[in-house]
Design a protein around this motif. Structure first.
Motif, PDB file in Angstrom:
ATOM      1  N   PRO A   1       0.815  -1.225   0.000  1.00 27.11           N
ATOM      2  CA  PRO A   1       0.000   0.000   0.000  1.00 27.11           C
ATOM      3  C   PRO A   1       0.843   1.267   0.000  1.00 27.11           C
ATOM      4  CG  PRO A   1      -0.801  -1.565   1.636  1.00 27.11           C
ATOM      5  CD  PRO A   1       0.510  -2.096   1.151  1.00 27.11           C
ATOM      6  N   ALA A   2       0.300   2.309  -0.592  1.00 26.53           N
ATOM      7  CA  ALA A   2       0.964   3.614  -0.571  1.00 26.53           C
ATOM      8  C   ALA A   2       1.007   4.146   0.856  1.00 26.53           C
ATOM      9  CB  ALA A   2       0.214   4.590  -1.471  1.00 26.53           C
ATOM     10  N   LYS A   3       2.007   4.928   1.135  1.00 26.67           N
ATOM     11  CA  LYS A   3       2.085   5.560   2.452  1.00 26.67           C
ATOM     12  C   LYS A   3       1.004   6.637   2.551  1.00 26.67           C
ATOM     13  CE  LYS A   3       7.021   4.715   2.989  1.00 26.67           C
ATOM     14  NZ  LYS A   3       8.376   5.325   3.153  1.00 26.67           N
ATOM     15  N   PRO A   4       0.338   6.742   3.699  1.00 23.89           N
ATOM     16  CA  PRO A   4      -0.695   7.779   3.853  1.00 23.89           C
ATOM     17  C   PRO A   4      -0.093   9.167   3.704  1.00 23.89           C
ATOM     18  CG  PRO A   4      -0.807   6.161   5.634  1.00 23.89           C
ATOM     19  CD  PRO A   4       0.475   5.905   4.906  1.00 23.89           C
ATOM     20  N   LEU A   5      -0.904  10.107   3.290  1.00 25.48           N
ATOM     21  CA  LEU A   5      -0.455  11.484   3.205  1.00 25.48           C
ATOM     22  C   LEU A   5      -0.200  12.039   4.597  1.00 25.48           C
ATOM     23  CD1 LEU A   5      -2.882  13.013   0.532  1.00 25.48           C
ATOM     24  CD2 LEU A   5      -0.627  11.989   0.166  1.00 25.48           C
ATOM     25  N   THR A   6       0.812  12.851   4.718  1.00 26.66           N
ATOM     26  CA  THR A   6       1.035  13.576   5.966  1.00 26.66           C
ATOM     27  C   THR A   6      -0.024  14.670   6.089  1.00 26.66           C
ATOM     28  OG1 THR A   6       2.485  15.199   4.936  1.00 26.66           O
ATOM     29  CG2 THR A   6       3.517  13.176   5.767  1.00 26.66           C
ATOM     30  N   THR A   7      -0.101  15.275   7.256  1.00 24.42           N
ATOM     31  CA  THR A   7      -1.052  16.378   7.445  1.00 24.42           C
ATOM     32  C   THR A   7      -0.770  17.500   6.455  1.00 24.42           C
ATOM     33  OG1 THR A   7      -1.427  15.874   9.774  1.00 24.42           O
ATOM     34  CG2 THR A   7      -1.824  18.142   9.076  1.00 24.42           C
ATOM     35  N   GLU A   8       0.498  17.817   6.250  1.00 29.04           N
ATOM     36  CA  GLU A   8       0.858  18.895   5.320  1.00 29.04           C
ATOM     37  C   GLU A   8       0.451  18.540   3.893  1.00 29.04           C
ATOM     38  OE1 GLU A   8       2.862  17.527   7.573  1.00 29.04           O
ATOM     39  OE2 GLU A   8       2.932  19.184   9.019  1.00 29.04           O
ATOM     40  N   GLU A   9       0.639  17.273   3.511  1.00 27.32           N
ATOM     41  CA  GLU A   9       0.269  16.848   2.158  1.00 27.32           C
ATOM     42  C   GLU A   9      -1.250  16.860   1.972  1.00 27.32           C
ATOM     43  OE1 GLU A   9       3.979  13.844   1.036  1.00 27.32           O
ATOM     44  OE2 GLU A   9       2.365  13.148   2.348  1.00 27.32           O
TER      45      GLU A   9
END
Length: 648
Positions: free
Chosen positions: A262-270
């Motif tokens: 799985p793709a890494k989750p987006l950070t809050t900034e992303e």
């Protein structure tokens, strides 16, 4: 129209475009709102410097609409829409729906059945040399060999049936940008997918993979063995973690399906950047003459603040699509969106929802998940709240308080899913109290789904006692605040593992509390869920033990009718169900009776209900093939699972 992405050759010309880099084909009307996957992916690509044209609901009789905007430079991207095209078209009883909220004017029939497959074939015919990549919920949940409820059989990966070059599963902002970069630098077809998390593709062999891999049962195996199908689904779920997940291989004849981790989750900034893109927050103006797109009404003044769900109910595909890890936007990002909403001419002062897959999740369930991932064989809330769970609503409450202070905002509602079991794990009443005081309007909707602990076990939901505690707490808070507000429970019938005795138990409870639901949702076996694997295989993938499944129209009708026993049109079915279950004691004139005899008709003479056995009585023999009495149903085997409250 220049603020929208182009949906025609004329609009491309207005922008000064002679070509597009990507042609994004969707089964929905074009709605440029961050609740729509098409809007997010197209804006992310635009933000990365690519030209994206939108082909919404093309004529599926030939490829003419596909060629109207010219050959895309890099690829055709295809999704079926915000919901699966088969779910959009058919009810759980496989009856054709008469409308489609994602189509201009709400008209049905603007997209084909199995839209992703049909669009892929037309795109290949239109552009034989242009790569095709799939995305969205319809493709994501069909990435492996899967049970198809509408065809009632196992079908191969959608990559096999469409001939597409690759597939993006889950939330694909990272994946689509990496794919675009690979295509821009000359990689083609499946080769452009190989090093990208969150993608799947078909290969001729499984050599030189960039990720560690495990292999699940092959297509031929799951076609011939239901046990192998159950095992394959369990393996696929086990690897859906961005920290610990491996690539998964599944052989399809002479080729191998490869799902990268799985793709890494987006950070809050992303996430903040994604939601700050220039969405128009409405449908394309060309649909105005047809009455607009009904689906916008539910989301136009709503805000998504998070992603993921560690609740992971067995009948829900979220764990397989978005994952169980929680990502969230910053307060500043959410408040900025709320201010944009408040400035809209049509805004009347009411933010309809501040939610997401589960509204009251703002961070991962425990601190270890960033480093070690989510537990493979444990759930955060099932069968009980984990001892490591950090149940804290303070950040969400602070966000709601800030939103209430925005000029022009009269009320901020929370309407999307609230996990009441997570609320009960938080012993601070502050969020609960302010939710009741400020963020609901007359009623609060939650989803206990059932009240039989036996049925709840197979659903992956907590014991019904948790809901009862929540209901009592809700009533106390309303009383203290001097409010008269109602609790509306969502209920489901015919889930795998639930038989007539479970439905009767729920009907008795509803009778006791004086509530009858206007609507009851039959279990809908959609691809990609553990419950669907149970439905098809009659095996629980978690334990590999047999499961009773109500499959006939008669069995389903009986369970559904029992939950609406007051309706006169349901009376014959309820009578038949009670007689089949040997529960004629519920036909009569007492308060506990579900059915009253017609005038002049005497109630049937029924044997007294057997006394409840002593607590230390031996467990009855279980036969999974029956949907009748509780003494013949398979029992939950989880240690510590609450005993059933059903009367013997």
């Amino acid at each position: 129209m220049s603020d929208f992405l182009p949906i025609s050759h004329e609009e491309m010309t207005e922008k000064g475009w002679f070509y597009c880099d990507f042609l994004l084909v969707t089964g929905d009307a074009y709605v440029d709102h961050p609740s729509f996957g098409t809007a997010i992916i197209s804006r992310v690509l635009e933000d990365a410097g690519y030209k994206v044209a939108i082909l919404s609901q093309p004529d599926f009789r030939d490829e003419h609409d596909f060629t109207a905007m010219g050959r895309p430079r890099y690829a055709v991207l295809i999704n079926g829409g915000n919901i699966d095209s088969m779910v959009a078209h058919y009810t759980a009883a496989k009856k054709r729906r008469s409308d489609d909220a994602y189509t201009p004017g709400g008209k049905a029939g603007k997209r084909p059945d199995r839209a992703v497959t049909v669009y892929s074939m037309l795109a290949r015919r239109a552009f034989p040399d242009v790569p095709i990549y799939l995305g969205g919920i319809e493709a994501s949940l069909r990435r492996f060999a899967h049970y198809d409820y509408w065809a009632d059989r196992i079908m191969p990966s959608i990559l096999d049936s469409t001939g597409a070059d690759g597939l993006m599963y889950g939330m694909s902002e990272r994946s689509v940008k990496e794919l675009a970069s690979n295509l821009k630098h000359g990689k083609k077809g499946a080769d452009a997918c190989k090093n990208i998390r969150g993608m799947a593709y078909l290969a001729h062999d499984a050599q030189e993979l960039p990720f560690p891999a495990v292999e699940c049962p092959a297509l031929d195996d799951v076609l011939s063995s239901k046990a192998d199908y159950a095992r394959s689904v369990k393996m696929q779920y086990d690897e859906q973690d961005f920290v610990t997940g491996k690539a998964i291989l599944q052989r399809h004849g002479k080729r191998v399906l490869v799902q990268n981790p799985p793709a890494k989750p987006l950070t809050t900034e992303e996430m903040d950047r994604v939601y700050a893109l220039p969405y128009q927050r409405t449908y394309h103006p060309s649909y105005e003459a047809e009455g607009g797109v009904p689906a916008i009404q539910e989301v136009q003044f709503s805000i998504i603040h998070n992603r993921g769900c560690f609740g992971a109910c067995n009948f829900c595909a979220l764990a397989f699509h978005q994952g169980r890890y929680i990502s969230a936007r910053s307060h500043d990002s959410v408040i900025e969106e709320a201010k944009q909403i408040a400035a809209m001419p049509e805004f009347k002062g009411y933010i309809h929802d501040v939610g997401g897959p589960t509204a009251n999740f703002r961070f991962p369930s425990c601190k270890k998940q960033d480093k070690h991932g989510l537990c493979r064989d444990k759930r955060c809330l099932f069968p009980n709240a984990c001892s490591n769970l950090e149940a804290d609503h303070s950040d969400y409450l602070a966000l709601l308080r800030e939103l209430r202070q925005i000029e022009g905002v009269k009320k901020v509602f929370v309407r999307s899913g609230l996990r009441y079991d997570y609320m009960m794990a938080d012993h601070n009443d502050a969020f609960f109290r302010e939710l009741v005081e400020h963020h609901i309007s007359g009623q609060l909707k939650v989803a206990p789904e059932h009240m039989s602990d036996n049925a709840l076990y197979y659903m992956g939901k907590p014991s019904f006692s948790v809901y009862e505690q929540f209901r009592e707490r809700y009533a106390r808070i309303n009383q203290k605040l001097g409010r008269k507000q109602y609790l509306v429970p969502y209920l489901m019938s015919s889930h795998p593992g639930a038989g007539l005795d479970d439905a009767i138990l729920l009907a008795e409870y509803l009778n006791k509390v004086g509530y009858m639901p206007e609507q009851v949702q039959d279990f809908y076996p959609t691809p990609g869920t553990l419950s669907t694997a149970m439905y098809y295989s009659e095996i629980d993938p978690r334990t590999m033990k047999p499961v009773f499944v109500a499959k006939t129209a008669e069995e389903k009708a009986m369970q559904r009718a029992l939950l609406q026993w007051r309706r006169p049109d349901k009376r014959p079915i309820v009578l038949a169900a009670l007689k089949k279950a040997g529960r004629e004691d519920l036909i009569g004139f007492g308060k506990e009776c579900l059915v009253r005899p017609n005038r002049g008709e005497k109630p049937p003479v029924a044997a007294k209900k057997p006394e409840k056995p002593a607590k230390k009585a031996a467990a009855p023999t279980r036969t999974p093939a029956s949907g009748g009495s509780a003494a013949r149903k398979p029992a939950p085997s989880k240690k510590g699972w609450a005993k059933s409250k059903r009367k013997k």
